[in-house]
Design a protein around this motif. Sequence first.
Motif, mmCIF file in Angstrom:
data_model
loop_
_atom_site.group_PDB
_atom_site.id
_atom_site.type_symbol
_atom_site.label_atom_id
_atom_site.label_comp_id
_atom_site.label_asym_id
_atom_site.label_seq_id
_atom_site.Cartn_x
_atom_site.Cartn_y
_atom_site.Cartn_z
ATOM 1 N N ASN A 608 0.825 -1.206 0.000
ATOM 2 C CA ASN A 608 0.000 0.000 0.000
ATOM 3 C C ASN A 608 0.860 1.257 0.000
ATOM 4 O OD1 ASN A 608 -2.120 -1.726 0.048
ATOM 5 N ND2 ASN A 608 -3.012 -1.019 1.973
ATOM 6 N N CYS A 609 2.059 1.173 0.596
ATOM 7 C CA CYS A 609 2.994 2.300 0.526
ATOM 8 C C CYS A 609 3.430 2.541 -0.921
ATOM 9 C CB CYS A 609 4.212 2.022 1.404
ATOM 10 S SG CYS A 609 3.882 2.050 3.185
ATOM 11 N N LEU A 610 3.659 1.460 -1.665
ATOM 12 C CA LEU A 610 4.029 1.599 -3.076
ATOM 13 C C LEU A 610 2.885 2.198 -3.891
ATOM 14 C CD1 LEU A 610 5.922 -1.796 -3.554
ATOM 15 C CD2 LEU A 610 6.932 0.498 -3.525
ATOM 16 N N LYS A 611 1.641 1.821 -3.542
ATOM 17 C CA LYS A 611 0.495 2.424 -4.228
ATOM 18 C C LYS A 611 0.407 3.915 -3.926
ATOM 19 C CE LYS A 611 -2.203 -1.861 -4.136
ATOM 20 N NZ LYS A 611 -3.381 -2.557 -3.542
ATOM 21 N N ALA A 612 0.664 4.272 -2.660
ATOM 22 C CA ALA A 612 0.639 5.693 -2.279
ATOM 23 C C ALA A 612 1.724 6.462 -3.021
ATOM 24 C CB ALA A 612 0.830 5.824 -0.770
ATOM 25 N N ARG A 613 2.876 5.856 -3.193
ATOM 26 C CA ARG A 613 3.975 6.500 -3.926
ATOM 27 C C ARG A 613 3.552 6.813 -5.364
ATOM 28 N NH1 ARG A 613 8.435 5.209 -7.245
ATOM 29 N NH2 ARG A 613 10.258 6.520 -6.780
ATOM 30 N N SER A 614 2.856 5.871 -5.999
ATOM 31 C CA SER A 614 2.392 6.104 -7.370
ATOM 32 C C SER A 614 1.394 7.255 -7.428
ATOM 33 C CB SER A 614 1.753 4.819 -7.920
ATOM 34 O OG SER A 614 2.690 3.771 -7.969
ATOM 35 N N LEU A 615 0.491 7.316 -6.436
ATOM 36 C CA LEU A 615 -0.492 8.401 -6.398
ATOM 37 C C LEU A 615 0.189 9.752 -6.204
ATOM 38 C CD1 LEU A 615 -3.199 6.705 -4.136
ATOM 39 C CD2 LEU A 615 -3.437 7.234 -6.563
ATOM 40 N N LEU A 616 1.174 9.785 -5.324
ATOM 41 C CA LEU A 616 1.858 11.046 -5.034
ATOM 42 C C LEU A 616 2.761 11.475 -6.184
ATOM 43 C CD1 LEU A 616 2.720 10.348 -1.288
ATOM 44 C CD2 LEU A 616 1.060 12.018 -2.161
ATOM 45 N N THR A 705 -5.533 2.203 3.214
ATOM 46 C CA THR A 705 -5.369 2.081 1.768
ATOM 47 C C THR A 705 -4.253 3.004 1.272
ATOM 48 O OG1 THR A 705 -6.939 3.832 1.233
ATOM 49 C CG2 THR A 705 -7.837 1.621 1.562
ATOM 50 N N GLY A 706 -3.840 2.786 0.015
ATOM 51 C CA GLY A 706 -2.848 3.671 -0.580
ATOM 52 C C GLY A 706 -3.304 5.117 -0.598
ATOM 53 N N HIS A 707 -4.605 5.316 -0.800
ATOM 54 C CA HIS A 707 -5.145 6.685 -0.809
ATOM 55 C C HIS A 707 -5.029 7.331 0.568
ATOM 56 C CE1 HIS A 707 -6.812 5.473 -4.691
ATOM 57 N NE2 HIS A 707 -7.140 6.739 -4.905
ATOM 58 N N HIS A 708 -5.295 6.565 1.627
ATOM 59 C CA HIS A 708 -5.181 7.118 2.977
ATOM 60 C C HIS A 708 -3.736 7.484 3.305
ATOM 61 C CE1 HIS A 708 -9.176 5.169 3.516
ATOM 62 N NE2 HIS A 708 -9.363 6.142 4.392
ATOM 63 N N ARG A 721 -5.933 20.552 0.706
ATOM 64 C CA ARG A 721 -6.944 20.477 -0.349
ATOM 65 C C ARG A 721 -6.700 19.274 -1.252
ATOM 66 N NH1 ARG A 721 -8.420 25.871 -3.506
ATOM 67 N NH2 ARG A 721 -9.156 26.282 -1.370
ATOM 68 N N ASP A 722 -5.437 19.028 -1.576
ATOM 69 C CA ASP A 722 -5.117 17.858 -2.401
ATOM 70 C C ASP A 722 -5.439 16.566 -1.661
ATOM 71 O OD1 ASP A 722 -4.224 19.343 -4.547
ATOM 72 O OD2 ASP A 722 -2.138 19.363 -3.875
ATOM 73 N N ALA A 723 -5.202 16.570 -0.346
ATOM 74 C CA ALA A 723 -5.508 15.385 0.454
ATOM 75 C C ALA A 723 -6.999 15.091 0.446
ATOM 76 C CB ALA A 723 -5.009 15.574 1.884
ATOM 77 N N LEU A 724 -7.814 16.116 0.607
ATOM 78 C CA LEU A 724 -9.268 15.936 0.587
ATOM 79 C C LEU A 724 -9.738 15.491 -0.791
ATOM 80 C CD1 LEU A 724 -10.372 19.060 2.672
ATOM 81 C CD2 LEU A 724 -10.411 16.665 3.401
ATOM 82 N N SER A 725 -9.147 16.071 -1.816
ATOM 83 C CA SER A 725 -9.518 15.701 -3.183
ATOM 84 C C SER A 725 -9.188 14.237 -3.457
ATOM 85 C CB SER A 725 -8.784 16.605 -4.180
ATOM 86 O OG SER A 725 -9.051 16.212 -5.506
#
Length: 728
Positions: A608-616, A705-708, A721-725
């Motif tokens: 999930n950290c790798l998923k978060a990295r992709s999102l960021l 989740t990766g989003h969280h 704002r980006d976090a809420l979006s």
Amino acid sequence: MGSASVQYPSGINTLLQRNFRALSPSPKLDFFRVSHHIGEESPKINLYPCSTSSSSSKGSVARVGALPDLDDFFWEKDPTPMLDMVEIPMHLKNMSHKELKQLSDEIRSEIIFTLSRTRRPFKSSLAVVELTVAIHHVFHAPVDKILWDVGEQTYAHKILTGRRSLMHTLRQKNGLSGFTSRSESEYDAFGAGHGCNSVSAGLGMAVARDLKGKKDCIVTVISNGTTMAGQVYEAMNNAGYLDSNMVVILNDSRHSLQPKPEEGSKMAINALSSTLSKIQSSKSFRKFREAAKGVTKSIGKGMHELAAKVDEFARGMIGPLGSTLFEELGLYYIGPVDGHNITDLICVLKEVASLDSTGPVLVHVITEEGKGWEDDHKNEMVVKSEAGISSSSSLTSYPKIMTSSLSRTYSDCFVEALVVEAEKDKDIVTVHADMGMDPSLQLFQGKFPERFFDVGMAEQHAVTFSAGLSCGGLKPFCIIPSTFLQRAYDQVVHDVDLQNIPVRFVITSAGLVGSDGPMHCGAFDIAFTSCLPNMIVMAPSDEDELVHMVATAACIDDRPVCFRYPRGAIVGINIPLYNGIPLEIGKGRILAEGKDVALLGYGVMVQNCLKARSLLAYLGIQVTVADARFCKPLDIELVRQLCRHHEFLITVEEGTVGGFGSHVAQFISLDGQLDGRIKWRPIVLPDKYIEHASPKEQMVLAGLTGHHIAATALSLLGRTRDALSLMR
């Protein structure tokens, strides 16, 4: 046999809607079909899609890697006129034995029809249908307290206590629990899920009743599976001493962990044993027995002891093997009773319920697990393809279709890796403790039967037994689900860690467990193992790391070690490794490097950290992702490196507060890292029990989740704002 079929638009009338309210059909299902087979007294209701397309092959049995959709199933549901009249147990009171037998058959049909498509085990509930009906006919719940040991046996109980219309939501988000739940129904006197607790809880209720001067009955139902746990016998022994009135019903489904061929056929219920059980339970016989005891006591101690021995010998002669054990514990034994003979059950239970001041009673009931499952041809599911190619199988064979198409699990990878290690080292043995054996373990059991020990629900014994094996020069892998290891924590501390005995704990079903909810959730093992001074604590981030950790554990021979892995499918799609390479103890690794934020994951949360990295990355944020591997000993050089090169550090784990993140916090605070520029945030399971839902839904509820994770990083960076979006 001929039939006449009529097609109706969906939603034709209330009757059809009621009969199929549990099915929740797909929007693609346009029609119901009602067929009246010639020669039958009443029509059968067949439900399947009336598709006009013949070109699609979707849902074909031959398709690899996927199950047929609900649209492709062919269902039959028998009418349930007797069950339709029952909303609460009070409606059973005036039914005749014949009507109760019909009701039992309808409940069994309802369970099969409703739950066979959920892919959840329910054979145990089929075994206790008549017993459940008899209990609710004789006793007066919820005034009388009925307690169960095993959640899977309570489905008939749930149907009879006003939850029939919700059975299709079993173990789903916002649906019925798979276990008894005090918050779900007033008819659930006590929560059950781990087994073996009902006698203890029931005895407590019985003593409280006596002290308050009440007269309600306490009934506990245990299974032969839970009798492998020591708490049952502790409770029975105390019940015999306190002599409080309560009824313990032993549901004996006549199977053992490792049946021996020479044991022959199981216990049979015949007319003689049925008659003897009725005599044993009768009020006149019990009064005569108590009067005889009083007479022998007045004559003298020697005569009383002699009479007691004669009584025990006589009852041992007419009872089955082991029946005198319960007498020795202080429970009056009645049985065996045919658990599928509604008349015998009601006769015995009525007599037991009418007895006053006679102490605890054990009623031994013989049942057949899965009764009505194999031989009920009326409840047959046919897997049909829209291409016109059909293949049918009975409900018995459906799990085989399902199993063959499911993804590989972490358990599969673990067992395969363990087999490789066991082939190289003849000292490796396995000890398994659980309510049931994981099918994956059959591979090891088949290859090394003399090195495989399944002890059932005896986790405390499993841990100390493993310690003994280790002291004898072997290398035990003690395999216990996280939630059940809690029961053996005293043995883990005193019999293993305190003595620094090299036992290798394999903690399965770690973290969130989906439909099993909080009852089987493995949330606490990181915290309660990592606080032990001698324990090495690690967790793999994927299946390849799991293989390496099996090899690592096999090499450690000077201290205890544990590693955890989750329930469910593996992460990767590549061919898994089988020959593991031992890891350096206390060394993690960096998977990806960035300069803005560091994510330090533990176990499968690394994914999930790798998923978060992709999102960021889409937002222009460069993230470092590190795999800790070890919670204890912690890789302090890796933590220092992350703190040195980043302003923000986030630790992520699928466990409670007090686990991996707490160990990191302890180190960076003592090391002075928090005195500098580093800002640290932990992401752990919330401080509450997460109810049953799908694994993905639970992960969202837990905020893992990766989003969280990405949203947490954005908040640290001031980009609220980006976090809420991102979370919308």
